[in-house]
Design a protein around this motif. Structure first.
Motif, short mmCIF file in Angstrom:
data_model
loop_
_atom_site.label_atom_id
_atom_site.label_comp_id
_atom_site.label_asym_id
_atom_site.label_seq_id
_atom_site.Cartn_x
_atom_site.Cartn_y
_atom_site.Cartn_z
N LEU A 429 0.85 -1.20 0.00
CA LEU A 429 0.00 0.00 0.00
C LEU A 429 0.88 1.24 0.00
CD1 LEU A 429 -2.85 1.33 0.31
CD2 LEU A 429 -2.43 1.29 2.78
N LEU A 430 0.55 2.17 -0.89
CA LEU A 430 1.16 3.50 -0.89
C LEU A 430 0.06 4.52 -0.66
CD1 LEU A 430 3.60 5.41 -1.40
CD2 LEU A 430 2.88 5.45 -3.80
N PRO A 484 0.69 -4.00 6.95
CA PRO A 484 2.09 -4.30 6.64
C PRO A 484 2.41 -3.81 5.23
CG PRO A 484 0.75 -6.28 6.40
CD PRO A 484 -0.15 -5.21 6.97
N ASN A 485 3.67 -3.67 4.92
CA ASN A 485 4.11 -3.25 3.57
C ASN A 485 3.45 -1.94 3.15
OD1 ASN A 485 5.61 -5.64 3.34
ND2 ASN A 485 3.86 -6.74 2.47
N ALA A 486 3.29 -1.03 4.10
CA ALA A 486 2.66 0.26 3.79
C ALA A 486 3.71 1.36 3.80
CB ALA A 486 1.56 0.58 4.79
N SER A 487 3.57 2.29 2.87
CA SER A 487 4.47 3.45 2.81
C SER A 487 3.63 4.68 2.49
CB SER A 487 5.57 3.24 1.77
OG SER A 487 5.03 2.82 0.53
N ARG A 488 4.25 5.85 2.57
CA ARG A 488 3.47 7.07 2.44
C ARG A 488 4.24 8.14 1.70
NH1 ARG A 488 2.67 7.92 7.56
NH2 ARG A 488 0.88 6.52 7.56
N ASP A 496 13.31 13.50 -1.99
CA ASP A 496 14.04 12.33 -1.48
C ASP A 496 13.17 11.48 -0.57
OD1 ASP A 496 16.37 12.85 -2.85
OD2 ASP A 496 17.25 14.03 -1.22
N GLU A 497 12.36 12.12 0.27
CA GLU A 497 11.47 11.35 1.16
C GLU A 497 10.43 10.58 0.35
OE1 GLU A 497 11.45 14.08 5.21
OE2 GLU A 497 10.23 14.71 3.50
N ASN A 498 9.85 11.22 -0.66
CA ASN A 498 8.88 10.53 -1.50
C ASN A 498 9.54 9.42 -2.32
OD1 ASN A 498 6.63 11.94 -0.63
ND2 ASN A 498 6.82 13.53 -2.21
N VAL A 503 10.61 3.57 -3.52
CA VAL A 503 11.53 2.42 -3.53
C VAL A 503 10.92 1.27 -2.76
CG1 VAL A 503 13.74 1.56 -2.66
CG2 VAL A 503 13.65 3.75 -3.85
N GLN A 504 10.36 1.56 -1.59
CA GLN A 504 9.74 0.53 -0.76
C GLN A 504 8.50 -0.05 -1.43
OE1 GLN A 504 8.74 1.84 3.21
NE2 GLN A 504 7.45 0.06 3.63
N PHE A 505 7.71 0.82 -2.06
CA PHE A 505 6.43 0.40 -2.65
C PHE A 505 6.62 -0.41 -3.93
CE2 PHE A 505 2.76 1.70 -5.47
CZ PHE A 505 1.81 0.92 -4.84
N LEU A 506 7.48 0.06 -4.82
CA LEU A 506 7.62 -0.54 -6.14
C LEU A 506 8.80 -1.49 -6.29
CD1 LEU A 506 6.91 2.64 -8.32
CD2 LEU A 506 5.36 0.70 -7.99
N SER A 507 9.69 -1.49 -5.32
CA SER A 507 10.94 -2.29 -5.41
C SER A 507 11.72 -1.91 -6.66
CB SER A 507 10.61 -3.79 -5.40
OG SER A 507 9.93 -4.16 -4.24
N VAL A 508 11.83 -0.61 -6.92
CA VAL A 508 12.62 -0.12 -8.05
C VAL A 508 13.88 0.52 -7.50
CG1 VAL A 508 10.63 0.24 -9.54
CG2 VAL A 508 11.38 2.09 -8.03
N ASN A 509 14.85 0.76 -8.41
CA ASN A 509 16.09 1.38 -7.94
C ASN A 509 15.86 2.86 -7.63
OD1 ASN A 509 16.63 3.05 -10.32
ND2 ASN A 509 17.14 1.14 -11.36
#
Length: 525
Positions: A429-430, A484-488, A496-498, A503-509
């Motif tokens: 979840l984002l 779980p697995n939630a980011s904002r 940088d914060e976004n 990164v956490q949400f999409l598992s991208v570099n």
């Protein structure tokens, strides 16, 4: 004896790809791997490292970013074919497979079969006179130029098409070619492949034509084979067994389909479920075995049609399977964006589709006219979508042929979020936090029918605090669940914060995440 060079196009599941390559080369065959350039770099590195010492494995020297319906799929195939032709001079046949394909006969049986049938196996039906295309565009695929991806750039795709239709900007089909159509899963002899590659070199005009046709992987090799090879040497069928539902969705095979698959008149089958571990092991063991006697009943498609036609309520052969599917599927990843400002989430989704290989659908449970494919009627109303939510999502996953999918939800859809988080799939979840000024709240009140054009300022002044509190309540309710697995993300946070959240949400570099976080006008109303 026949020796097969498998042409493998893949974009996910590196461990499964490694197992598949080792299984096929252990029998003395070869494999050329094209791993989608849009896929995870670390997955590609894993595959290359694991197969680096196998002399029967080669990798495409170039990689394409593949999109459904695009020329890129043909280009990727050609990159792998060129690599295989150069690396494996002893290969007698070239067999197109995907990461979801598995053998349904032994290697010995496959070699003996190809030795006994000196043919090219490719579905090759007349584009205009056959009924291979059941619905949708036919000649429009060819006579108009298609520059955009219909699934990820839908608006541009149809705008460009409508403009060409309006201006009558049609183009001629190459006069010396009879366009053919069929499945992309072919098995061609070496001299046929070499003839096709020579023809490509001689006829750049034909390549330019196919580059802007729609879904060229269903016409390119099918047309060239028929053009270059005598008809008596073509068996117009695929050696890969596959079926489709009435809704155009590929049928997926599970553990209890082993006996059915072995009885089909083919060498491979598609699609094998990533969850069917027992089936995968049994088929892998079968390919390595010395079994040569198979009873070919070929009843698979007839059985499927009979059971669905009778309306039998079964595990997989029911006509309305959305009424009994209960999971999105282990191994799939559902990425949910929760945002009250729909335009913000839609801008982010457009950027995600542009910069990654992840398909996305915006507000399919909240907005009636969200563009969706024909899914047999389940997609026609919001009520149906919500009632059969997991089955709908399974069908959307299948439509995009992807194990990762982004969707957008309104922050009021807490019940949907909670339901999806109980699934066996990986769910993330984002939440996008936005500030709401009075102008936005007034517009929202009018959109949802709480106010009209003639609502007085006094009434609106009393209404706005309640609407604002309601939106804050929805946000707090999501956070109280503590998914779980939630980011904002937030319109007050730094780039940088976004980017960290993405990164956490999409598992991208990090670079991709920062590009997404810097999407122009992302939070502008």
């Amino acid at each position: 004896m026949a020796q097969i060079a498998y042409i493998l196009l893949c974009h996910k599941n590196p461990e499964a790809i490694i197992r598949q390559a080792k299984r096929l080369t252990a029998a003395g065959d070869y494999i050329a791997v094209h791993f989608d350039a849009s896929a995870r770099a670390e997955d590609y590195a894993t595959i290359r490292s694991a197969l680096a010492d196998d002399p029967n494995v080669v990798f495409a020297t170039k990689r394409a970013k593949c999109g459904w319906g695009e020329w890129s799929l043909v280009q990727a195939t050609l990159y792998a074919v060129y690599a295989a032709v150069d690396a494996f001079p002893k290969a007698t046949h070239f067999y197109m497979v995907s990461g979801d394909c598995m053998p349904i006969k032994s290697a010995g049986y496959a070699h003996r079969f190809l030795d006994a049938h000196d043919m090219d196996f490719v579905e090759s039906f007349d584009f205009f006179d056959s009924n291979w295309i059941k619905t949708g565009f036919r000649e429009e695929r060819l006579i108009y130029r298609h520059f955009f991806n219909e699934r990820t750039q839908k608006r541009r795709f149809y705008t460009a098409l409508e403009l060409q239709q309006k201006l009558k900007l049609t183009r001629p089909i190459p006069a010396d070619l009879d366009i053919m159509i069929g499945s992309q899963w072919w098995c061609l002899r070496r001299h046929t492949i070499e003839a096709i590659l020579a023809f490509i070199k001689e006829r750049p005009d034909v390549i330019r034509f196919f580059r802007t046709t729609w879904i060229p992987d269903e016409t390119f090799f099918q047309t060239f084979t028929r053009h270059l090879v005598p008809g008596r040497e073509i068996d117009s069928r695929t050696l890969t067994f596959l079926m489709f539902t009435d809704y155009g969705m590929p049928v997926t095979f599970y553990n209890d389909h082993y006996d059915l698959l072995l009885g089909q008149d083919g060498l491979f089958a598609r699609k094998i479920s990533s969850e069917a571990h027992d089936l995968q092991k049994r088929l892998g063991d079968l390919y390595a075995s010395d079994q040569m006697d198979f009873v070919i009943s070929n009843e698979g498609r007839r059985l499927f049609e009979f059971l669905t036609g009778r309306g039998r309520v079964g595990r997989r052969f029911a006509p309305r399977f959305w009424e009994r599917e209960t999971t999105l599927g282990r191994g799939r990843e559902l990425l949910m964006i929760a945002c009250k400002k729909w335009h913000v989430a839609k801008r982010l989704v457009a950027a995600i589709e542009h910069h990654t290989n992840i398909p996305a659908v915006a507000y399919l449970f909240n907005e009636e006219d969200t563009p969706l494919p024909d899914l047999g009627g389940i997609e026609t109303t919001l009520e149906k979508r919500s009632r059969h939510r997991r089955a709908l999502m399974r069908m959307v996953f299948d439509h995009y042929e992807s194990d990762r999918l982004v969707i957008c939800l309104d922050t009021s859809s807490l019940d949907l979020m909670q339901d999806f988080f109980t699934d066996r799939a990986v769910v993330r979840l984002l939440e996008i936090e936005c500030r709401f000024d009075d102008d936005y709240l007034i517009g929202h009140a009018k959109r949802v029918g709480l106010a009209g054009e003639n609502t007085s300022e006094a009434t609106m002044a009393r209404l706005l605090p309640t609407i604002r509190h309601d939106m804050i309540f929805e946000r707090d309710s999501i956070r109280d669940v503590d998914f779980p697995n939630a980011s904002r993300m937030s319109d007050t946070a730094s780039v940088d914060e976004n980017a960290d959240a993405l990164v956490q949400f999409l598992s991208v570099n990090r670079d991709v995440a920062k590009t997404l976080a810097e999407t122009p006008h992302l939070f502008v109303d």
